[in-house]
Design a protein around this motif. Sequence first.
Motif, short mmCIF file in Angstrom:
data_model
loop_
_atom_site.label_atom_id
_atom_site.label_comp_id
_atom_site.label_asym_id
_atom_site.label_seq_id
_atom_site.Cartn_x
_atom_site.Cartn_y
_atom_site.Cartn_z
N ASP A 8 -1.14 18.39 37.47
CA ASP A 8 -1.42 19.65 38.15
C ASP A 8 -1.44 19.42 39.66
O ASP A 8 -1.60 18.28 40.12
CB ASP A 8 -2.77 20.23 37.69
N HIS A 10 -2.74 21.71 43.37
CA HIS A 10 -3.29 22.92 43.99
C HIS A 10 -3.25 22.78 45.50
O HIS A 10 -3.48 21.70 46.03
CB HIS A 10 -4.75 23.14 43.56
N HIS A 42 -7.85 20.19 35.23
CA HIS A 42 -6.68 20.92 34.71
C HIS A 42 -5.64 19.93 34.15
O HIS A 42 -5.07 20.16 33.09
CB HIS A 42 -6.04 21.78 35.80
MG MG Z 1 -4.43 24.18 37.92
#
Ligand code: MG
Length: 169
Positions: A8, A10, A42
Amino acid sequence: MRIGIGYDIHRFDGKRPLKLGGVTIPHARGLAGHSDADVLLHALADALFGALGEPDLGEQFPPSDPRWRNADSRTFIKTACAAMRRRGLAVGNVDTTVIADAPKLTGYKRRMSRAISALLGVAPDQVSVKGKTTEGLAPGKAGIAAHAVVLLTAAQGSRLKARGRSRGR
Ligand code: MG
């Protein structure tokens, strides 16, 4: 045994606290996201769902669903763990890498691995959290990324049950 991989990323968002592995880390900028944007949890959730052959995090907890707005990402891990236990599986070990040029994660890696191991109900030495920078290259400047690999094994009880059955035949 089942193996799963998760990834993941961000972007930074100045207005929020920075959450990594369920730990709040003091930093000028948090991460943008629909939930609490815990990029490490995540990646781990996707590794768990992947190992189980279940739909990915985005499909199970769509960002379009207002229920998951500012959600505590530990909820996603708990959901994955419940699915894992229903399948008679347990966490063998977890290995993760967090890629961030800032903040420096050295002082927080052990705290993150302890928080994740408590969340999964395993010993701290079954969860590794490693830190990495991008040497100043993108995307390290603009946000934080994480990789996670998880190995699931037959849970103690289900292994005994399986042995019992084979002996009975
Ligand atoms: Mg995420």
